[in-house]
Design a protein around this motif. Structure first.
Motif, PDB file in Angstrom:
ATOM      1  N   THR A 240       6.069  50.921 -28.495  1.00  0.00           N
ATOM      2  CA  THR A 240       5.049  52.158 -28.144  1.00  0.00           C
ATOM      3  C   THR A 240       4.374  52.700 -29.373  1.00  0.00           C
ATOM      4  OG1 THR A 240       6.845  53.284 -28.395  1.00  0.00           O
ATOM      5  CG2 THR A 240       5.999  53.221 -26.062  1.00  0.00           C
ATOM      6  N   ASP A 241       5.018  51.745 -30.651  1.00  0.00           N
ATOM      7  CA  ASP A 241       4.970  51.653 -32.039  1.00  0.00           C
ATOM      8  C   ASP A 241       3.978  50.747 -32.201  1.00  0.00           C
ATOM      9  OD1 ASP A 241       7.291  50.307 -31.567  1.00  0.00           O
ATOM     10  OD2 ASP A 241       8.521  50.814 -32.710  1.00  0.00           O
ATOM     11  N   VAL A 242       3.682  49.653 -31.399  1.00  0.00           N
ATOM     12  CA  VAL A 242       2.495  48.398 -31.750  1.00  0.00           C
ATOM     13  C   VAL A 242       1.480  49.009 -31.672  1.00  0.00           C
ATOM     14  CG1 VAL A 242       4.954  46.539 -30.673  1.00  0.00           C
ATOM     15  CG2 VAL A 242       2.612  47.815 -29.756  1.00  0.00           C
ATOM     16  N   GLY A 243       1.259  49.603 -32.096  1.00  0.00           N
ATOM     17  CA  GLY A 243      -0.411  50.194 -32.384  1.00  0.00           C
ATOM     18  C   GLY A 243      -1.672  50.009 -31.101  1.00  0.00           C
ATOM     19  N   VAL A 244      -0.721  49.730 -29.765  1.00  0.00           N
ATOM     20  CA  VAL A 244      -1.835  48.904 -28.909  1.00  0.00           C
ATOM     21  C   VAL A 244      -1.157  49.632 -27.261  1.00  0.00           C
ATOM     22  CG1 VAL A 244      -2.024  46.828 -29.756  1.00  0.00           C
ATOM     23  CG2 VAL A 244      -0.407  47.258 -27.901  1.00  0.00           C
ATOM     24  N   ASP A 245      -2.888  49.735 -26.504  1.00  0.00           N
ATOM     25  CA  ASP A 245      -1.807  50.495 -25.202  1.00  0.00           C
ATOM     26  C   ASP A 245      -1.106  49.444 -24.176  1.00  0.00           C
ATOM     27  OD1 ASP A 245      -1.818  50.831 -22.913  1.00  0.00           O
ATOM     28  OD2 ASP A 245      -3.955  51.555 -23.114  1.00  0.00           O
ATOM     29  N   ARG A 246       0.256  50.401 -24.377  1.00  0.00           N
ATOM     30  CA  ARG A 246       1.517  50.301 -24.114  1.00  0.00           C
ATOM     31  C   ARG A 246       1.060  49.299 -22.532  1.00  0.00           C
ATOM     32  NH1 ARG A 246       4.577  51.302 -21.154  1.00  0.00           N
ATOM     33  NH2 ARG A 246       4.281  53.604 -20.765  1.00  0.00           N
ATOM     34  N   GLU A 247       0.168  50.120 -21.513  1.00  0.00           N
ATOM     35  CA  GLU A 247       0.491  49.228 -20.369  1.00  0.00           C
ATOM     36  C   GLU A 247      -0.854  48.237 -20.240  1.00  0.00           C
ATOM     37  OE1 GLU A 247      -0.845  52.326 -17.216  1.00  0.00           O
ATOM     38  OE2 GLU A 247       0.231  54.582 -18.209  1.00  0.00           O
ATOM     39  N   ALA A 248      -1.672  48.224 -20.726  1.00  0.00           N
ATOM     40  CA  ALA A 248      -2.152  47.104 -20.370  1.00  0.00           C
ATOM     41  C   ALA A 248      -1.427  45.881 -21.678  1.00  0.00           C
ATOM     42  CB  ALA A 248      -3.651  47.498 -21.520  1.00  0.00           C
ATOM     43  N   LEU A 249      -0.884  46.196 -22.808  1.00  0.00           N
ATOM     44  CA  LEU A 249       0.412  45.151 -23.083  1.00  0.00           C
ATOM     45  C   LEU A 249       1.056  44.588 -22.454  1.00  0.00           C
ATOM     46  CD1 LEU A 249       1.297  43.412 -24.976  1.00  0.00           C
ATOM     47  CD2 LEU A 249       2.325  45.390 -26.819  1.00  0.00           C
ATOM     48  N   ALA A 250       1.921  46.349 -21.576  1.00  0.00           N
ATOM     49  CA  ALA A 250       2.933  45.797 -20.258  1.00  0.00           C
ATOM     50  C   ALA A 250       2.625  44.892 -19.764  1.00  0.00           C
ATOM     51  CB  ALA A 250       3.595  47.228 -19.869  1.00  0.00           C
ATOM     52  N   ARG A 251       0.968  44.521 -19.000  1.00  0.00           N
ATOM     53  CA  ARG A 251       0.972  43.994 -17.701  1.00  0.00           C
ATOM     54  C   ARG A 251       0.714  42.646 -18.645  1.00  0.00           C
ATOM     55  NH1 ARG A 251      -2.681  47.597 -16.318  1.00  0.00           N
ATOM     56  NH2 ARG A 251      -1.077  48.973 -15.108  1.00  0.00           N
ATOM     57  N   ALA A 252      -0.249  42.314 -19.487  1.00  0.00           N
ATOM     58  CA  ALA A 252      -0.918  41.183 -20.218  1.00  0.00           C
ATOM     59  C   ALA A 252       0.443  40.511 -20.147  1.00  0.00           C
ATOM     60  CB  ALA A 252      -1.743  41.587 -21.362  1.00  0.00           C
ATOM     61  N   ILE A 253       1.654  40.939 -20.926  1.00  0.00           N
ATOM     62  CA  ILE A 253       3.239  40.085 -21.128  1.00  0.00           C
ATOM     63  C   ILE A 253       3.864  39.929 -19.759  1.00  0.00           C
ATOM     64  CG2 ILE A 253       4.953  40.081 -21.433  1.00  0.00           C
ATOM     65  CD1 ILE A 253       4.366  41.777 -23.588  1.00  0.00           C
ATOM     66  N   ALA A 254       3.370  40.641 -18.073  1.00  0.00           N
ATOM     67  CA  ALA A 254       3.687  39.711 -17.336  1.00  0.00           C
ATOM     68  C   ALA A 254       2.818  39.074 -16.539  1.00  0.00           C
ATOM     69  CB  ALA A 254       4.242  41.412 -16.305  1.00  0.00           C
ATOM     70  N   LEU A 255       1.858  39.041 -17.149  1.00  0.00           N
ATOM     71  CA  LEU A 255       0.588  38.218 -16.083  1.00  0.00           C
ATOM     72  C   LEU A 255       0.480  37.252 -16.760  1.00  0.00           C
ATOM     73  CD1 LEU A 255      -2.632  40.466 -16.159  1.00  0.00           C
ATOM     74  CD2 LEU A 255      -0.825  39.116 -13.637  1.00  0.00           C
ATOM     75  N   ASP A 256       0.581  36.919 -18.078  1.00  0.00           N
ATOM     76  CA  ASP A 256       1.154  35.397 -18.907  1.00  0.00           C
ATOM     77  C   ASP A 256       2.220  34.826 -18.418  1.00  0.00           C
ATOM     78  OD1 ASP A 256      -1.585  35.724 -20.226  1.00  0.00           O
ATOM     79  OD2 ASP A 256      -0.764  36.842 -22.207  1.00  0.00           O
ATOM     80  N   THR A 257       3.398  35.277 -18.466  1.00  0.00           N
ATOM     81  CA  THR A 257       4.448  34.276 -17.962  1.00  0.00           C
ATOM     82  C   THR A 257       4.228  34.338 -16.273  1.00  0.00           C
ATOM     83  OG1 THR A 257       5.979  36.725 -19.312  1.00  0.00           O
ATOM     84  CG2 THR A 257       6.995  35.586 -17.122  1.00  0.00           C
TER      85      THR A 257
END
Length: 209
Positions: A24-41
């Motif tokens: 939550t403290d990395v300065g981006v939309d956490r949900e969008a980031l979580a989804r992006a990480i999963a999709l890249d994996t």
């Protein structure tokens, strides 16, 4: 590749609304980031030469929609299943015991297909294998060759617990992208240094713009 088993990879993905809460403290939309990480994996896993099939266990509608036309990938709904190991077991059951199976955590945004291939080559020679994370205490990959009963014990200190379940450590280099899972801002920075996938990169770039 002759005499090499074709692997089914199982990737559990939490709904983005409840995933990666420590980012939550990395300065981006956490949900969008979580989804992006999963999709890249998942995309990297599907691109590995030794992987025949990727089963993603998730109830995240955005992930399902993105993966609908991805080659080798199918999505199994998590439904009432609760917990990482239970979700993975659901995917393992869908894969069937007659195939070589591996559970891959869905938070490896820097994963390179060649690194996964190298680990699966090692895994073919043991009944069950485990790849510890970069900190050596957790696990990012657990494998079972065809015919082996599926077991896993992800969570805190999972590397030790997987060894107790009969998993053999696979000789994957400490710097391998397969070992860099992401739960914290520091780990995300390390993954970025390795080179994250396009979706994660785009989310991070949008915040910097």
């Amino acid at each position: 590749m002759p005499d090499v088993p074709a692997w089914t990879i199982i990737v559990p993905v939490k709904p983005a609304a409840v995933g990666k809460t420590r980012l939550t403290d990395v300065g981006v939309d956490r949900e969008a980031l979580a989804r992006a990480i999963a999709l890249d994996t998942v995309t990297a896993a599907a691109a590995a030469a030794r992987v025949a099939r990727v089963i993603v266990v998730t109830d995240d509608a955005g992930v399902r929609a993105e993966l609908r036309r991805t080659r080798k990938v199918e999505v199994v709904p998590e439904g009432d299943t609760r917990g990482l190991d239970a979700a993975i077991a659901l995917g393992a059951a869908a894969a069937g015991v007659a195939t070589a199976r591996a559970a891959l955590l869905g938070d490896l945004p820097a994963l390179r297909p060649a690194d996964l291939d190298a680990a699966l080559e090692l895994a073919a020679s043991v009944e069950r294998g485990v790849v510890p994370d970069a900190e050596t205490t957790g696990s990012t990959l657990v494998t079972a060759r065809a015919g082996a009963v599926w077991v896993s014990a992800f969570g805190e200190d999972s590397a030790a617990r997987h060894r107790l379940l009969g998993c053999t450590d696979l000789a994957v280099e400490r710097a391998s992208s397969l070992r860099r899972d992401v739960d914290t801002a520091e780990q995300l920075s390390q993954a970025v240094a390795l080179g994250v996938g396009p979706r994660t990169s785009a989310v991070l770039a949008s915040a910097a713009a």
